[in-house]
Motif scaffolding. Structure first.
Motif, short mmCIF file in Angstrom:
data_model
loop_
_atom_site.label_atom_id
_atom_site.label_comp_id
_atom_site.label_asym_id
_atom_site.label_seq_id
_atom_site.Cartn_x
_atom_site.Cartn_y
_atom_site.Cartn_z
N ILE A 82 -9.61 -6.75 -5.36
CA ILE A 82 -8.25 -6.37 -5.49
C ILE A 82 -7.15 -7.16 -5.51
N PHE A 83 -7.16 -8.23 -4.53
CA PHE A 83 -5.98 -9.19 -4.49
C PHE A 83 -6.27 -10.68 -5.11
N ALA A 107 -6.81 -2.96 6.75
CA ALA A 107 -6.73 -4.41 6.41
C ALA A 107 -5.78 -4.60 5.16
N ILE A 108 -6.86 -3.79 3.99
CA ILE A 108 -6.01 -3.86 2.70
C ILE A 108 -4.66 -3.33 2.73
N TYR A 111 -2.29 -6.00 4.45
CA TYR A 111 -1.98 -7.14 3.43
C TYR A 111 -1.12 -7.05 2.39
N ALA A 112 -1.19 -5.73 1.64
CA ALA A 112 -0.50 -5.34 0.55
C ALA A 112 0.99 -5.12 1.18
N ALA A 113 1.18 -4.36 2.15
CA ALA A 113 2.57 -4.07 2.86
C ALA A 113 3.14 -5.30 3.32
N ALA A 114 2.45 -6.13 4.18
CA ALA A 114 3.17 -7.21 4.79
C ALA A 114 3.23 -8.60 4.20
N ILE A 195 -4.68 4.06 -3.26
CA ILE A 195 -5.78 4.36 -2.35
C ILE A 195 -6.55 5.67 -2.40
N ALA A 196 -7.55 6.10 -2.94
CA ALA A 196 -8.14 7.15 -3.11
C ALA A 196 -9.12 7.37 -2.10
#
Length: 726
Positions: A82-83, A107-108, A111-114, A195-196
């Motif tokens: 993803i990243f 965790a995902i 990481y995406a938000a922060a 995210i689903a």
């Protein structure tokens, strides 16, 4: 006083030559570099795995591995693609349970938000699931992760307040929390990462007025970003309507390849079976308790890999694509439970659950979907030839020893052999079924009676049959305690009047089967709470849920071993074939379940009568709840044994002549050896002769010898399709 600029310049030049500015210049350059780094240069970001280890700590209350979060091999595979993989647009996680998937999503999300300051949307099937994830995972992230905690803001007047539907952070990141059940929730926002979760739950299925596929609608929320990402994960459900399986089929289908710790053979960990070289092997004791389990290497050496080597072998594994993605950028990650280090996914526990599932279709379905992470072929489930033969047994008497009570199911129709001609003859067919303390079937037999309902002679024949006594090996006699008769076969008033002529305590009921498709075949009752009145208050009937009744009978047919259903060996060779005349179907759009005749087939009375006999059992349990509501308790009170065994010798099972009802009837026709003169002679199946009342005479019929099970030709119905995982 005049200034001498020439002298001042000379003095300044002298001072500059004597002064040292190196220290100040060095400090200036340092400050300039720092400002450039802070305000003008891109900050070097930590990799996802390192950021997770540095920022997320697991507590002892939520994990057996408290401390800094060390991602597992499959969590790393999802996050790194993803990243850090620019070619990846979607990750499809086909997963089992007990794998720490929710913690990986935490965790995902963090990481995406922060770290990336991205917009994130999290979608679950229904609102309650979303609230649970927020409370269990995201609220914990807000309170325990310093990097995320530093971004929490104090809402000022005029600003959007944070809630369980939307959260805004100081760095500009926005998170949206949605429920797929409400289609409006999938509109009105944009996000870089979607995210689903639990995609095979009913909330993701489109409804009648749906705008289309809900996963596609969610994916459209990222079209404002050229590099948006989607993570979709779920334990698989029914193959034909599985959302996650549909997405998996378009991915590159990555499987974890590991190396044998002993010989170095590269291989995919598959469950396997007793005849495969590879797979999990186990031994059980006399109580069917697993005493030893290991993985057998898929190499000529067949190395034994014990669970003590599990973590080293799996964590050093590598996910490799096994197919070319049909949708570019769709990375598929398969995660069966045996890859997990969770105590709940220990190999011994999994092997014990597998052993327990062998005789229980419900447990087997749970193991296949929840542990093996494979879809379930609910519609394709059937009975193979070996299993079919084992269902037909010699009976020690008309009623097997373990039967607690008898019910009957009846169907009314015009005779199909003469239907549409002047020779059309109405008939009524009945299946009598015995029920064990475990709720399993022991079919006593199937009878047909010709004659129009309402005619005295025909009604007398059926009345005598419903009053018949069936004998057990211990000498006791059993009566039919309840019967459900179809009143929708062309003679509704006559059938309802006939059923109404019995005393209420005889439990002879007229019914109509509700064949409308249902949303879920396990959420409603087969038998209604009250009858439906007929026209002008005459001839009431019960509208039963026949879809549910057929589903339950089909479920009982799937049991094997000691819990399997039983049919007398004297049944016609094509009896089982007739039971399999219909198939269960689920509408891909609505998710509703129905039973439809197979191609080129028609609904057979044997199948319908069996479902009605089950409905009669449910009706009896409703009106006589204290007596028959608990069959196990009723069996104990009546002294009914758990299994078939000789009441004199105590020997388990039966290996003598077939003494079932049909076998004795055939002998009676051949000669009065076992005939009961008080009973009307029943019809021999396959004949067009009418069942005779005592005042009628019928020509002698040729006896029909029952075929042993191994000689009966029965149709083979496919089982669970073999997959690449064994």
């Amino acid at each position: 006083m005049s200034l001498n600029f020439r002298d001042i310049k000379a003095e300044a030049s002298s001072l500059l030559q004597e002064s040292d500015f190196s220290e100040g210049l060095s400090e200036f350059k340092r400050l300039l570099a720092q400002h450039r780094s802070d305000y003008l240069a891109w900050r070097e970001r930590k990799p996802f795995v390192q950021w997770t280890y540095d920022n997320i700590n697991l507590t002892s209350q939520e994990s057996s591995r408290a401390g800094p979060m060390k991602l597992s091999v499959y969590q790393r595979e999802i996050g790194n693609n993803i990243f850090h993989n620019p070619e990846c647009r979607q990750v499809t996680a086909l997963k089992g349970v007990q794998i720490g998937y929710s913690k990986g999503l935490r965790a995902i999300y963090g990481y995406a938000a922060a770290e990336l300051a991205k917009r994130v949307s999290v979608t679950f099937p229904v609102t309650d699931d979303m609230k649970r994830f927020f409370k269990d995972e995201l609220a914990l992230l807000h309170s325990s992760c310093a990097a995320v905690q530093a971004l929490l803001r104090e809402t000022k007047r005029g600003e959007v307040a944070d809630s369980m539907s939307e959260y805004r952070y100081k760095n500009g990141s926005i998170a949206y929390y949605r429920a797929a059940h409400n289609e409006d929730d999938l509109q009105g926002f944009t996000s870089w990462l979607q995210i689903a979760d639990e995609a095979d739950r009913s909330g993701w299925l489109p409804r009648g007025n749906s705008a289309g596929d809900k996963v596609s609608q969610l994916r459209n929320r990222g079209t404002d970003f050229h590099d948006s990402k989607l993570i979709i994960g779920s334990t698989p459900g029914i193959r034909d309507i599985s959302v996650i399986w549909r997405e998996w089929e378009t991915s590159d289908k990555r499987m974890l390849e590991v190396k044998c710790p002993h010989c170095g053979q590269a291989q995919i960990l598959r469950w396997g079976g007793p005849k495969t070289r590879y797979g999990f092997k186990y031994t059980v004791d006399e109580n069917k308790h697993v005493t030893d389990v290991f993985y057998q290497c898929d190499s000529p050496r067949r190395c034994r890999v014990d669970e003590t080597l599990k973590e080293e072998m799996i964590e050093n594994g590598v996910y490799k694509a096994t197919d070319i993605a049909k949708v570019p950028g769709n990375i598929g990650v398969h995660i069966p439970s045996w890859l997990s280090m969770s105590p709940g996914a220990a190999w011994t526990l999994l092997a014990q659950q597998w052993v327990a599932a062998q005789d229980d279709p419900a447990k087997l379905k749970e193991f296949v979907t929840f542990k093996m992470a494979e879809p379930w072929d609910d519609i394709g489930q059937g009975i193979d030839e070996t299993t079919a033969s084992s269902l037909f047994r010699q009976y020690p008497a008309e009623v097997p020893d373990d039967v607690v009570l008898l019910t009957a199911g009846g169907d009314t129709q015009l005779n199909k052999e003469g239907k549409g001609t002047e020779f059309s003859i109405p008939s009524r067919e009945f299946s009598v079924v015995g029920w064990t303390r475990f709720g399993q079937m022991r079919v006593i037999g199937h009878w047909k009676f010709y004659g129009t309902p309402g005619e005295k002679s025909s009604d007398d024949e059926v009345r005598a049959f419903l009053g018949r006594k069936f004998k057990r090996r211990d000498g006791r006699e059993m009566s039919i305690l309840a019967a459900a008769m179809d009143s929708n076969g062309g003679f509704p008033e006559q059938v309802r009047a006939f059923c109404g002529s019995f005393p209420s305590n005889r439990n002879i009921w007229a019914i109509i089967g509700n064949n409308q498709a249902v949303k879920d075949d396990k959420t409603r009752y087969v038998w209604p709470r009250k009858p439906t009145p007929g026209k002008k208050g005459k001839g009431s009937y019960y509208r039963i849920e026949s879809i549910l009744a057929k589903s339950e009978v089909f479920r009982l047919l799937q049991y094997t071993g000691d819990h399997a259903p039983m049919f007398p060996a004297s049944m016609p060779p094509n009896y089982l074939e007739k039971l399999l005349c219909e198939e269960k179907r689920r509408d891909a759009k609505t998710g509703k379940i129905s039973w439809k005749e197979k191609r080129g087939r028609r609904p057979e009375e044997e199948w319908v009568c069996l479902a009605y006999a089950y409905a009669a059992l449910k009706g009896l349990q409703m009106v006589k709840l204290q007596t028959w509501g608990d069959l196990n308790l009723a069996a104990r009170n009546l002294g009914i044994p758990d299994t078939i065994h000789d009441p004199k010798t105590g020997e388990i099972g039966y290996d003598g002549d077939d003494m079932s009802a049909h076998a004795q009837e055939r002998r009676a026709v051949a000669g009065p050896l076992l005939a009961d003169p008080s009973m009307p002679k029943p019809l021999i199946r396959g004949s067009t002769t009418t069942v005779q009342a005592p005042d009628r005479v019928v020509d002698p019929l040729k006896a029909q010898e029952a075929l042993p099970p191994k000689q009966v030709k029965r149709r083979t119905v496919r089982q669970i399709k073999p997959t690449r995982w064994g």
